[in-house]
Design an enzyme around this catalytic site. Structure first.
Site, short mmCIF file in Angstrom:
data_model
loop_
_atom_site.label_atom_id
_atom_site.label_comp_id
_atom_site.label_asym_id
_atom_site.label_seq_id
_atom_site.Cartn_x
_atom_site.Cartn_y
_atom_site.Cartn_z
N GLU A 165 -12.33 -14.16 16.60
CA GLU A 165 -12.87 -14.49 15.29
C GLU A 165 -13.90 -15.63 15.32
O GLU A 165 -14.85 -15.62 14.54
CB GLU A 165 -11.73 -14.86 14.32
CG GLU A 165 -10.80 -13.72 13.97
CD GLU A 165 -11.50 -12.63 13.17
OE1 GLU A 165 -12.46 -12.95 12.43
OE2 GLU A 165 -11.10 -11.46 13.30
N SER A 196 46.70 3.35 -9.99
CA SER A 196 47.92 2.70 -9.48
C SER A 196 47.65 1.36 -8.80
O SER A 196 48.59 0.59 -8.59
CB SER A 196 48.62 3.63 -8.49
OG SER A 196 49.05 4.81 -9.14
#
Length: 791
Positions: free
Chosen positions: A115, A487
């Protein structure tokens, strides 16, 4: 000093330099013009003059860049497990702000090589590059690049994405201004944290995690070079989506790194030979989407929109390894159930082109609408017969399924089956690979489930799996599903009964009952046991172990529904969700799995009600603690029931796991586990709630729109195996232990009971006046009778 840098000029006379009282941008513009004059080209002089005028006009209108010196990106909300494992991330951008000193040299070198190799030498603008681009074509200036890292920072922070000559002028000016106010290290830090690198990743630290699944300081030269190629065009050079193109750029960057002296030729060659392994885009380290979403909602309620931008780190109480085990356990349980269901047919059909070269593309397009669901892989059938199916996965891999692998879809391969269920070429199906590499065709479950576990001592939630698949349904069944507990609710009725003189040895008649509408609040009721049988008088402990409905109803009838309704609120249940009718004995009210976890924790910890805790602490991006939750520590104010009540109930519930409906749990070889199965009327819901002193876990399975799971599907058969699968892992390093007997209880034989309700005191029996109905002979009895006649 490089030829590309701007050498500060010492003013000798007004004709040789720009006045010192000019803004720095104009002074630099003048230098550009003088430099161009020195080259002697008329075209260059004209171009430079135009640039200088533009600079003079534009410079006063530049934005303030003070914010860059204190740059803080929009950081996402991160959800972290107790051990620091990332569980989830929320925010439009994936960021992980990393100070420049913590970014490894190899990553910085790779970026600079491609870059801006002269970053530390120029003053923000590569003048030769700018003029070269301009000379190439002023009208096509946009395509010539020539942007330094500083210019890219200027562009990304302050300018639009349009590529025009005017914007380039502003880019140059801003770069000069940035260089005058920030150090090189500050500029590079901003760039390496702010640049977009694809996959929602901003900055190289985030990209390292996204692409390679590793922290930035662990990157190799090859990996750094691959990431450094992304800024130019993140989509075009995405190594996952475009590996060939990305590889070409990576090799180019390695060459540039050698040319600039950042690495040796030998290092570059080693990097070229390295095989890169990428993190799959949708593969979380731990499946905790329901946890992360719950956290997001809680944090958003407190911080609003700042939730997604200020870099909050939320540390939760989740055990990352246990969470993954819980996720797998629940999925296995639901998939095992699904294999017992009738095949519903392919998910879709696609028309396959006649040209073989186009088939692969068509399959890829079709499967984009049917993504893989973890181990449930989507595939398009290309060949089908009752004995063999050939299909293609999203990856392009071809699989062949035969033998037992076709059993779950047998009806779909039958010529007599309905056309809409037929597996034929073009059918979209699901396949699962076994441990030996063999494939089985199956289907995505319609049934849902939930698993939650918590530490009963302090309420910290250890695992939370809110459903089969978060992408399929974001409804969290742990916290949002109000279902009948069946239950599994009976222990709370039994707990109330202990306070009324009942003991484990109280004899209760398991005989038929009939009630009119006044007892039920709706209509006449003739309850049955699950197996349809009545066994007559039995001890209370046996009634609970076998989950006898008649025993539970008689107990509730004796102590009074209103008393029981008040009692259950001690465990955190809401009275209005459990009307004071006898149906409460069978769990006809509604609860959530998280509620059940909290309620069973009362039994597990000796009688204390603890609040569930998910968020341990919240810190900001700098690690400062913003909020911290101190888990509850048992104290008298938190006591919900007497310690002896919790102790006796634990003994009763251990009997369930030894000899009762959860007897298969005995295979865990844990004498300290206790729990209760739960199956609602018509088998609409299946539960198992179990615990030991250090951990409570709840499993629920059912359909979102309640429907029968099946006549033989129970909590013991569906939910209990999931619970055992998880608990066998969770308790592997926890030695068995039991809470000591508290004051006020006595041991009679092998049964503990309240001291004042010992032998000769308390409730001795219940319902003994009721008669058993004539029972049909069993199969063995019938054979005995037939044998008598044969003689």
């Amino acid at each position: 000093m490089s030829d590309d840098s701007v050498t500060p000029m010492t003013p000798a006379s007004p004709r040789s330099s720009a006045p010192r009282d000019w803004p720095k941008g104009l002074r630099v513009a003048a230098r550009v013009l003088l430099w161009a004059l020195g080259l002697g080209g008329a075209a260059l002089v004209t171009a430079a003059a135009l640039v200088a005028v533009a600079l003079a006009v534009a410079y006063p209108n530049l934005p303030d860049i003070a914010g860059l010196s204190e740059y803080r990106p929009k950081l996402p909300l991160r959800v972290l497990a107790a051990d620091g494992t990332l569980l989830g991330e929320f925010g439009e951008e994936r960021r992980q702000f990393t100070p420049i000193r913590q970014i490894p040299k190899v990553m910085k070198d790779a970026v600079l090589a491609i870059e801006d190799a002269h970053f530390y030498e120029h003053g923000g603008v590569d003048y030769k590059g700018v003029l070269r681009a301009g000379m190439a074509s002023l009208s096509e200036f946009k395509s010539q690049g020539a942007s330094t890292i500083t210019m890219q920072v200027a562009r990304n922070f302050y300018l639009s994405t349009e590529k025009t000559f005017t914007r380039k002028i502003y880019e140059i000016l801003l770069a000069l201004k940035i260089e005058s106010q920030l150090s090189k290290e500050q500029i590079l830090e901003v760039y390496m944290n702010q640049i977009y690198l694809g996959q929602r990743a901003y900055g190289f630290a985030a990209a390292s995690e996204v692409y390679f699944g590793k922290p930035i300081h662990d990157l190799t030269v090859a990996e750094a070079a691959m990431l450094a190629g992304l800024p130019k065009a993140p989509s075009a050079y995405n190594p996952i989506a475009n590996p060939r193109r990305a590889r070409t750029r990576q090799l180019h960057i390695l060459d540039r790194m050698v040319d600039n002296g950042f690495i040796t030729a030998e290092q570059a060659e080693a990097a070229r030979q390295q095989t890169l392994r990428y993190r799959k885009a949708a593969e979380p380290a731990v499946h905790a989407q329901y946890v992360a979403e719950t956290v997001r909602q809680l944090v958003y309620a407190q911080y609003g929109e700042d939730t997604y931008s200020r870099g909050l780190n939320v540390h939760v109480t989740i055990d990352a390894a246990g969470q993954e085990v819980a996720y797998r356990a629940l999925r296995k349980g639901l998939m095992d159930y699904e294999r017992r269901q009738v095949y519903r047919g392919p998910e879709a059909y696609v028309d396959l082109p006649s040209d073989p070269k186009e088939v692969d593309t068509r399959i890829a397009e079709a499967l984009a609408d049917h993504p893989d669901n973890d181990e449930l892989r989507a595939a398009v059938v290309v060949e089908a017969s009752p004995k063999k199916v050939v299909a293609v996965l999203q990856s392009g891999e071809t699989i062949t399924v035969t033998g037992e692998g076709l059993r779950p879809v047998t009806s779909g391969l039958s010529e007599r089956g309905p056309p809409k269920n037929r597996i034929r070429p073009g059918a979209v199906v699901r396949a699962v690979q076994g441990p030996k590499g063999d494939w089985t065709l199956t289907q995505q479950p319609e049934v849902e489930g939930a698993l939650v576990s918590m530490n009963p001592t302090d309420g910290t939630i250890r695992t939370m799996v809110g459903g089969f698949d978060f992408d399929k349904s974001k409804f969290n069944h742990v916290t949002q599903a109000w279902r009948q507990p069946g239950s599994s609710f009976k222990p709370f009725i039994y707990s109330a009964a202990l306070e009324k003189g009942f003991t484990p040895l109280t004899i209760i008649n398991d005989a038929p009952l009939f009630f009119d509408a006044t007892a039920t609040g709706s209509q006449p009721w003739e309850p049955k046991n699950y197996d349809g049988k009545f066994e007559g008088p039995m001890p209370l402990k046996q009634g609970l172990a076998k989950s006898k409905n008649m025993v539970s109803i008689r107990i509730l009838q004796a102590i009074g529904p209103a008393y029981a309704q008040d009692w259950i609120t001690r465990f955190g249940f809401e009275a209005e969700r459990h009307p004071a009718f006898l149906t409460m004995a069978l769990g006809a009210g509604t609860v959530t799995p998280l509620q059940m976890a909290c309620a069973y924790s009362v039994f597990a910890n000796g009688g204390y009600r603890v609040a569930p805790v998910l968020i341990a602490r919240i810190t900001d991006a700098k690690g400062r603690v913003l909020q911290e939750t101190k888990p509850d520590v048992a104290d008298p104010a938190m006591r919900a029931i007497d310690a002896r009540n919790a102790f006796v109930m634990t003994q009763l519930l251990r009997e369930v796991t030894r000899t009762g409906t959860a007897a298969r749990a005995a295979s865990l070889h844990r004498p300290d586990i206790a729990g209760k199965t739960g199956t609602t009327n018509d088998s609409l819901d299946a539960w198992f709630a179990g615990y030991q002193p250090d951990l409570v876990a709840i499993v629920w399975i059912g359909y979102d729109t309640p429907r029968k799971l099946g006549d033989r599907e129970t909590g013991g058969g569906l939910a209990l195996p999931v619970w055992m699968n998880y608990m066998s892992y969770a308790l592997r390093s926890i030695p068995p232990r039991s809470l000591p007997p508290p004051e006020g209880v006595v041991l009679h034989g092998s049964d503990w009971m309240y001291e004042e309700f010992g032998p000769g005191a308390g409730v001795a029996s219940l319902g003994m006046e009721d008669q058993l109905p004539p029972q049909a002979p069993t199969e063995d009895e019938r054979k005995s009778i037939l044998d008598l006649f044969k003689r």
